[in-house]
Design a protein around this motif. Structure first.
Motif, PDB file in Angstrom:
ATOM      1  N   THR A 117      -1.613  47.221   1.084  1.00  0.00           N
ATOM      2  CA  THR A 117      -2.786  48.104   1.168  1.00  0.00           C
ATOM      3  C   THR A 117      -2.754  49.017   2.389  1.00  0.00           C
ATOM      4  N   SER A 118      -1.950  48.691   3.386  1.00  0.00           N
ATOM      5  CA  SER A 118      -1.902  49.469   4.626  1.00  0.00           C
ATOM      6  C   SER A 118      -0.756  50.480   4.578  1.00  0.00           C
ATOM      7  N   ASN A 119      -0.965  51.605   5.260  1.00  0.00           N
ATOM      8  CA  ASN A 119       0.072  52.626   5.382  1.00  0.00           C
ATOM      9  C   ASN A 119       0.868  52.492   6.679  1.00  0.00           C
ATOM     10  N   ASP A 120       0.688  51.394   7.344  1.00  0.00           N
ATOM     11  CA  ASP A 120       1.388  51.143   8.599  1.00  0.00           C
ATOM     12  C   ASP A 120       2.905  51.188   8.354  1.00  0.00           C
ATOM     13  N   PRO A 121       3.653  52.058   9.026  1.00  0.00           N
ATOM     14  CA  PRO A 121       5.110  52.181   8.820  1.00  0.00           C
ATOM     15  C   PRO A 121       5.856  50.875   9.094  1.00  0.00           C
ATOM     16  N   SER A 122       5.302  50.037   9.965  1.00  0.00           N
ATOM     17  CA  SER A 122       5.982  48.770  10.285  1.00  0.00           C
ATOM     18  C   SER A 122       5.955  47.783   9.130  1.00  0.00           C
ATOM     19  N   PHE A 123       5.142  48.069   8.123  1.00  0.00           N
ATOM     20  CA  PHE A 123       5.024  47.162   6.986  1.00  0.00           C
ATOM     21  C   PHE A 123       6.012  47.479   5.857  1.00  0.00           C
ATOM     22  N   VAL A 124       6.823  48.526   6.029  1.00  0.00           N
ATOM     23  CA  VAL A 124       7.721  48.932   4.936  1.00  0.00           C
ATOM     24  C   VAL A 124       8.688  47.808   4.585  1.00  0.00           C
TER      25      VAL A 124
END
Length: 815
Positions: free
Chosen positions: A580-587
């Motif tokens: 659900t998050s657009n945080d780049p670290s979550f890719v």
């Protein structure tokens, strides 16, 4: 195998239904399923009997006299079945009855055939205070008289045919008469001879066949017996001999039952007078010059063979040169005998078939504990005798299913639960309709309907086969009985819905073009992925070991706990921010979460499949398949999950345990919040007593915030000032959590709560200290247990310190 046709020793008194020619051997109570006799109390009543135009009177005591030999007068006896006097062979008196002391050793004369009837003394049967104190004895037609006949070596004269008519032993005057017509004829004949002394009403218990409504007639029947002594000894050793044990009984508690039955073995009556079954392979030889032509008249005229052709060959050798004809015994083998050869016969025995060579002996027998002797022991005895070896290596005995109240299910009680009705569901009206279509009487029907209305006011909801199967397996830890509560089955049906939701979530996050990984490396994955794979390993280990040891309840508990409390409640929730998050670290974390989710669902469905085959098959078919490998057509032919050693990570599991404890403490605060704040994200703080705990909490902020529905989490050291205006909860000796409140804190309630918890911990400390300071403790208690107790006491003391600190903080805030 020793089989003998017994004439005196082997006679028994079955209860015969003359309308059906069916009878059941009362001396062999294991045949309860074959016994359809019920009893009614009657006294001077006329009843309708099948085959008779007029009603027949029952509950009437007829008195008549027997003339005594030598002109000594007569002796009066009484009976409710006067027609049976045609088969009397003695008159019994009490040895201490002075009225008849002069008749000891004398004889009475039968008035219709002149047969001499000895006057016998029997203190067991005769009550000198009842009636005249003299009892007519008909050994062939009364169970009590049968025992008297054996004690005094009397003649056993059967006067009835199987259809309830008088046979030739009853005399030519009465031969061919239906028994109750003969009753009238005998009464008239006694009156004509001046021997009839009158009748009076007398309460009696009348046996009625529940199927035909005919009056049950006790009559003697020669029976076939199997000598079980040597077979029982071999079956006994197969289980009890530890040095050469051939069969394992599970659970072990039933070994004592096996021992009790086989140590006290008796000859086995294998003949039954029924319509169905394997006809006994014995033929009676009737010779042209035989004086008596009735079946079984001569004990030495029987031959036993595999078929009629072999029987004829054997009879021709025995009765060489004589004209003869063969009649196969109409009796059938006891159902348990036919069932006893099942492991052999189902594989083609007595032929030496390929199936028999390949599959005998079998591996495991699963059955109910109530037929351990009646079926299991007999299969073992016959398997060893006829097959050469035991028929199986293990016997698993399941508990017996009862209703939710622990009552035995029976048609007469109306509390039977039909598994098909649990699977498909049924309304209360449908349950009532089933009762109405049965054979309950009015009062039983009323009680049964009331019971159904109380237990199932809305009927039984549709639960499906999987939920029922899982519920029954989960119950198997309940000793020898399962008190089946339908609501538990409903609970597992609802859990099936949770499985569907898990798959729906996965399919929405995996996407249409997702390709499962060939391998996964937990060490480079997010913390939550490492954790779920590690606990999956433990679930696999526990499930497999429990199945191997036949602890099915423990297996269901392990797989259920992993699916519900670890996969659905924790892992699926904690990975949602990755999607659900657009945080780049979550890719990268998102891809790892996808792969881990697929691996968990694939392994989890295969792990669950034996318990819930239908829903797991349906859901497994929806999972994306590895394209590089040939996909199995069905989950049922896939390999069962096995442990992957490098998935196990004890450090990660310990950290997640701490996270889980902190989350539960924070969640407990929400129940105390105002309704409008319960669904809002809150601010929390964590106060750590050690640097190690502090680092763990900081590194697991995402998991704690996600599972605890927090807006933020701040980590404090033990030297930091305690936050004001917060609710506090001591997680353990090293960690306390605080939740920021918008409103006013109820200091008194919080103080009371802390004090109560401190009292509980202090009580545990005192109890443990008392035990450790007791005389002889150090000498008696093993070193490991002593060390565990020391560590436990230290932990409790540290928790007590943490709670005291929390109390002091509270006091400072409101002082």
């Amino acid at each position: 195998m020793e089989v003998e046709y017994v004439e005196i020793k082997g006679k028994t008194i079955p209860c015969g239904c003359c309308s059906s020619t069916k009878s059941t051997n009362e001396n062999h109570k294991e045949s309860t399923s074959e016994n359809h006799k019920c009893e009614e109390k009657v006294e001077g009543e006329f009843l309708k009997v099948p085959g008779y135009e007029n009603e027949v009177e029952f509950g009437v005591l007829t008195s008549f006299a027997y003339p005594l030999e030598g002109g000594l007068g007569d002796i009066v006896v009484a009976t409710t079945r006067v027609e049976t006097m045609l088969g009397d062979t003695a008159i019994a008196i009490h040895p201490d009855d002075q009225r008849y002391s002069h008749l000891h050793g004398k004889f009475a004369i039968h008035p219709f055939n002149g047969r001499k009837l000895p006057i016998i003394c029997d203190a067991i049967l005769v009550d000198p205070k009842f009636g005249t104190g003299a009892v007519k004895i008909t050994p062939a037609h009364d169970p009590n008289d049968f025992e008297v006949g054996k004690r005094h070596n009397l003649d056993f004269i059967n006067i009835f045919t199987d259809d309830g008519r008088i046979n030739s032993n009853g005399g030519m005057v009465f031969a061919g008469m239906p028994r109750f017509k003969a009753r009238e004829a005998v009464t008239v004949a006694l009156q004509e001879k001046g021997l009839h002394k009158g009748v009076k009403a007398h309460e009696m218990r009348l046996g009625i066949c529940s199927r035909t409504k005919d009056v049950v007639e006790p009559m003697i029947k020669p029976q076939w017996y199997v000598n079980c002594s040597s077979m029982a000894a071999e079956a006994f050793d197969a289980v009890m001999n530890d040095e050469s044990k051939k069969i394992e009984i599970i659970p072990k508690q039933y070994i004592a039952e096996w021992k009790r039955w086989l140590e006290n073995i008796r000859d086995w009556c294998v003949s039954r007078q029924l319509w169905w079954g394997h006809q006994i392979p014995a033929w009676y030889v009737t010779l042209e010059d035989d004086e008596l032509k009735e079946l079984g008249a001569y004990k030495d005229h029987w031959v036993v063979a595999r078929n009629e052709e072999a029987a004829l060959l054997e009879a021709s050798k025995i009765f060489d040169g004589k004209k003869l004809r063969l009649t196969q015994d109409p009796d059938v083998l006891d159902t348990w005998f036919s069932s006893g050869i099942f492991p052999l016969s189902v594989l083609g025995w007595p032929d030496d078939s390929e199936d028999l060579k390949a599959f005998y002996p079998t591996s495991v027998l699963e059955t109910g504990h109530d037929i351990l002797f009646f079926w299991v022991a007999r299969m073992v005895m016959l398997g060893i005798k006829l097959g050469g070896v035991v028929p199986f290596r293990k016997v698993y005995l399941h508990p017996m299913i009862r209703d939710a109240h622990g009552h035995k299910m029976s048609k007469s009680s109306g509390n039977v639960i039909d598994p098909l009705e649990v699977i498909s569901g049924i309304t209360l009206e449908g349950l009532h309709k089933r009762l109405e279509d049965g054979n309950l009487d009015i009062s039983q029907l009323k009680d049964a309907k009331e019971g159904q209305a109380k237990d199932f006011p809305n009927g039984i909801p549709e639960c499906g086969a999987d939920a029922l199967r899982f519920a029954l397996l989960s119950y198997t830890a309940q000793s020898d009985k399962i008190n089946l509560d339908i609501q538990r089955v409903v609970g597992y049906r609802q859990w099936c819905n949770k499985l569907w939701n898990a798959i729906r979530f996965a399919m929405s996050k995996l996407g249409d073009d997702y390709t499962p990984p060939l391998n996964i490396v937990p060490d480079i994955m997010p913390f939550s992925c490492q954790w779920i794979l590690s606990v999956l390993n433990k679930a696999i280990t526990k499930t497999v070991s429990s199945l191997e040891s036949y602890e099915f309840s423990a297996a269901t508990e392990a797989v259920y706990a992993w699916w519900r409390y670890q996969l659905c409640d924790v892992f699926i929730e904690v990975i949602k921010p990755y999607f659900t998050s657009n945080d780049p670290s979550f890719v990268h974390a998102r891809r790892f979460a996808q792969d881990t989710l697929w691996v968990c669902l694939d392994n989890g469905l295969r792990l669950l499949h034996p318990f819930m085959p239908y829903v797991t098959e349906e859901l497994w078919q929806r999972l994306p398949a590895r394209k590089e490998y040939a996909t199995k057509e069905s989950i049922m032919i896939c390999e069962y999950p096995s442990v992957v050693e490098f998935w196990t990570n004890e450090r990660v599991e310990r950290e997640m345990d701490l996270v889980d404890s902190a989350v539960k403490s924070l969640r407990s605060f929400r129940d105390l919040l105002p309704a409008k704040e319960k669904n809002e994200r809150q601010t929390a703080l964590a106060r750590c007593q050690t640097n190690e705990i502090s680092e763990i909490i900081k590194s697991r902020e995402l998991e704690i915030s996600t599972l605890g529905a927090l807006s933020s989490l701040k980590v404090l050291s033990k030297d930091d000032a305690a936050p004001a205006g917060c609710k506090v909860s001591v997680v353990n000796e090293d960690l306390s959590v605080f939740l920021k409140l918008r409103g006013t804190l109820n200091a008194e309630a919080e103080r009371e709560k802390l004090m109560k918890k401190m009292e509980e911990i202090q009580k545990q400390c005192d109890g443990l200290s008392k035990m450790m300071n007791a005389s002889g403790y150090k000498e008696k208690v093993p070193q490991k247990i002593h060390k565990d107790n020391v560590d436990k006491l230290a932990t409790l003391m540290q928790e007590l310190v943490s709670f005291e600190q929390a109390r002091q903080i509270l006091e400072q805030q409101f002082s």
